[in-house]
Design a protein around this motif. Sequence first.
Motif, short mmCIF file in Angstrom:
data_model
loop_
_atom_site.label_atom_id
_atom_site.label_comp_id
_atom_site.label_asym_id
_atom_site.label_seq_id
_atom_site.Cartn_x
_atom_site.Cartn_y
_atom_site.Cartn_z
N GLU A 78 6.09 6.11 -8.14
CA GLU A 78 4.75 5.77 -7.65
C GLU A 78 4.57 6.38 -6.26
O GLU A 78 5.54 6.78 -5.60
CB GLU A 78 4.60 4.24 -7.55
CG GLU A 78 4.52 3.54 -8.90
CD GLU A 78 3.11 3.54 -9.47
OE1 GLU A 78 2.19 4.06 -8.79
OE2 GLU A 78 2.93 3.02 -10.58
N GLN A 79 3.33 6.42 -5.81
CA GLN A 79 3.03 6.91 -4.46
C GLN A 79 2.18 5.87 -3.75
O GLN A 79 1.05 5.60 -4.15
CB GLN A 79 2.28 8.24 -4.53
CG GLN A 79 2.03 8.88 -3.17
CD GLN A 79 3.32 9.32 -2.50
OE1 GLN A 79 4.19 9.93 -3.11
NE2 GLN A 79 3.45 9.00 -1.21
N TYR A 80 2.72 5.27 -2.68
CA TYR A 80 1.98 4.31 -1.87
C TYR A 80 1.67 4.94 -0.52
O TYR A 80 2.57 5.50 0.13
CB TYR A 80 2.79 3.02 -1.67
CG TYR A 80 2.90 2.13 -2.90
CD1 TYR A 80 2.13 2.37 -4.02
CD2 TYR A 80 3.78 1.05 -2.91
CE1 TYR A 80 2.22 1.56 -5.14
CE2 TYR A 80 3.87 0.23 -4.03
CZ TYR A 80 3.11 0.49 -5.14
OH TYR A 80 3.19 -0.32 -6.25
N ASP A 81 0.43 4.82 -0.08
CA ASP A 81 0.02 5.46 1.17
C ASP A 81 0.81 4.95 2.38
O ASP A 81 1.09 5.70 3.31
CB ASP A 81 -1.48 5.21 1.41
CG ASP A 81 -2.34 5.92 0.38
OD1 ASP A 81 -1.85 6.89 -0.22
OD2 ASP A 81 -3.50 5.50 0.18
N GLU A 82 1.16 3.64 2.34
CA GLU A 82 1.85 3.07 3.50
C GLU A 82 3.33 3.45 3.56
O GLU A 82 3.99 3.22 4.58
CB GLU A 82 1.71 1.54 3.50
CG GLU A 82 2.47 0.82 2.40
CD GLU A 82 1.68 0.70 1.10
OE1 GLU A 82 2.07 -0.13 0.26
OE2 GLU A 82 0.67 1.42 0.96
N VAL A 90 9.66 4.92 -4.46
CA VAL A 90 8.90 3.83 -5.09
C VAL A 90 8.69 4.18 -6.56
O VAL A 90 8.26 5.28 -6.91
CB VAL A 90 7.53 3.63 -4.39
CG1 VAL A 90 6.78 2.47 -5.05
CG2 VAL A 90 7.73 3.36 -2.91
N THR A 97 7.36 -3.38 -9.50
CA THR A 97 7.52 -2.19 -8.66
C THR A 97 8.91 -2.22 -8.03
O THR A 97 9.41 -3.29 -7.66
CB THR A 97 6.46 -2.16 -7.56
OG1 THR A 97 5.17 -2.03 -8.17
CG2 THR A 97 6.67 -0.99 -6.61
N TYR A 99 11.40 -0.60 -5.03
CA TYR A 99 11.62 0.20 -3.81
C TYR A 99 13.11 0.51 -3.78
O TYR A 99 13.94 -0.39 -3.63
CB TYR A 99 11.23 -0.59 -2.56
CG TYR A 99 9.77 -0.99 -2.50
CD1 TYR A 99 8.86 -0.28 -1.71
CD2 TYR A 99 9.30 -2.09 -3.21
CE1 TYR A 99 7.53 -0.66 -1.63
CE2 TYR A 99 7.97 -2.47 -3.14
CZ TYR A 99 7.09 -1.76 -2.36
OH TYR A 99 5.76 -2.13 -2.29
N SER A 128 4.88 -3.13 3.08
CA SER A 128 4.29 -2.82 1.77
C SER A 128 4.33 -4.03 0.84
O SER A 128 3.37 -4.30 0.12
CB SER A 128 5.02 -1.63 1.15
OG SER A 128 4.44 -1.29 -0.11
N ARG A 132 0.97 -5.71 -0.69
CA ARG A 132 0.68 -5.60 -2.11
C ARG A 132 1.20 -6.76 -2.97
O ARG A 132 0.63 -7.05 -4.02
CB ARG A 132 1.28 -4.28 -2.66
CG ARG A 132 0.69 -3.03 -2.04
CD ARG A 132 1.39 -1.79 -2.54
NE ARG A 132 0.85 -0.58 -1.95
CZ ARG A 132 -0.13 0.15 -2.47
NH1 ARG A 132 -0.67 -0.22 -3.62
NH2 ARG A 132 -0.56 1.24 -1.85
#
Length: 216
Positions: A78-82, A90, A97, A99, A128, A132
């Motif tokens: 996944e790609q998280y902006d933070e 991720v 999810t 990490y 994060s 989320r």
Amino acid sequence: MAQLDVQPKKHSSTWLWIIFFILAVGAAVLLYNGCNRTSPLRVDATDTTAHDSTKKDSNVIVTTQPDWNKIDLNIPKEQYDEITDTAIIVKGNDQYTIYSLGENILFKKGQSTLQPSSEVTLKQVASSLIKRYKDANIGVYGHTDSVGNTATNKALGEARAKAVKEWLNKKGGLPDDQVSVHSLGEQQPVAPNSTESGRALNRSVEIVAFPNKAAQ
């Protein structure tokens, strides 16, 4: 002088029958009302209890408890902006999810004490998670390679997972009862242990956020 013959009047038996009839009807009415008097309403305590239990049960919020033994560590990235730290990988699906943090980021080889430099990385993960997955169940998994015996690797994985959990609780702002510890040791490797690069990938910590569906 004519003789007056006076005889007592005879009471008509008709009145007697009328009175008897009235009495008989009255007695019959009283008897009928007595036999058909409405009985008090009976309440079955068992049925009431069952009904109340059902009502109470319908108001209970059932939380979703994750099956920590069935987490797939090889789900898509996944790609998280933070998350700007490239050391944090991720991964996610529609259930949870992950990490993923390599051993070299958090610990020295064979040790379970967090390196000071790891705090920057853990801060990003904690931020994060709070952003989320504020109400999520969070599991910290400790992984090792297959070098050494199984029991030692299991203990090392657990010690590393506990170290990360403690940091998340004390410095990351996550409640103690929200985070659980899980040690896989050398089990469920993400890469072959036959090469050094593979073993390096297997020495990691995975932080899994499993959203509480009932709280959403």
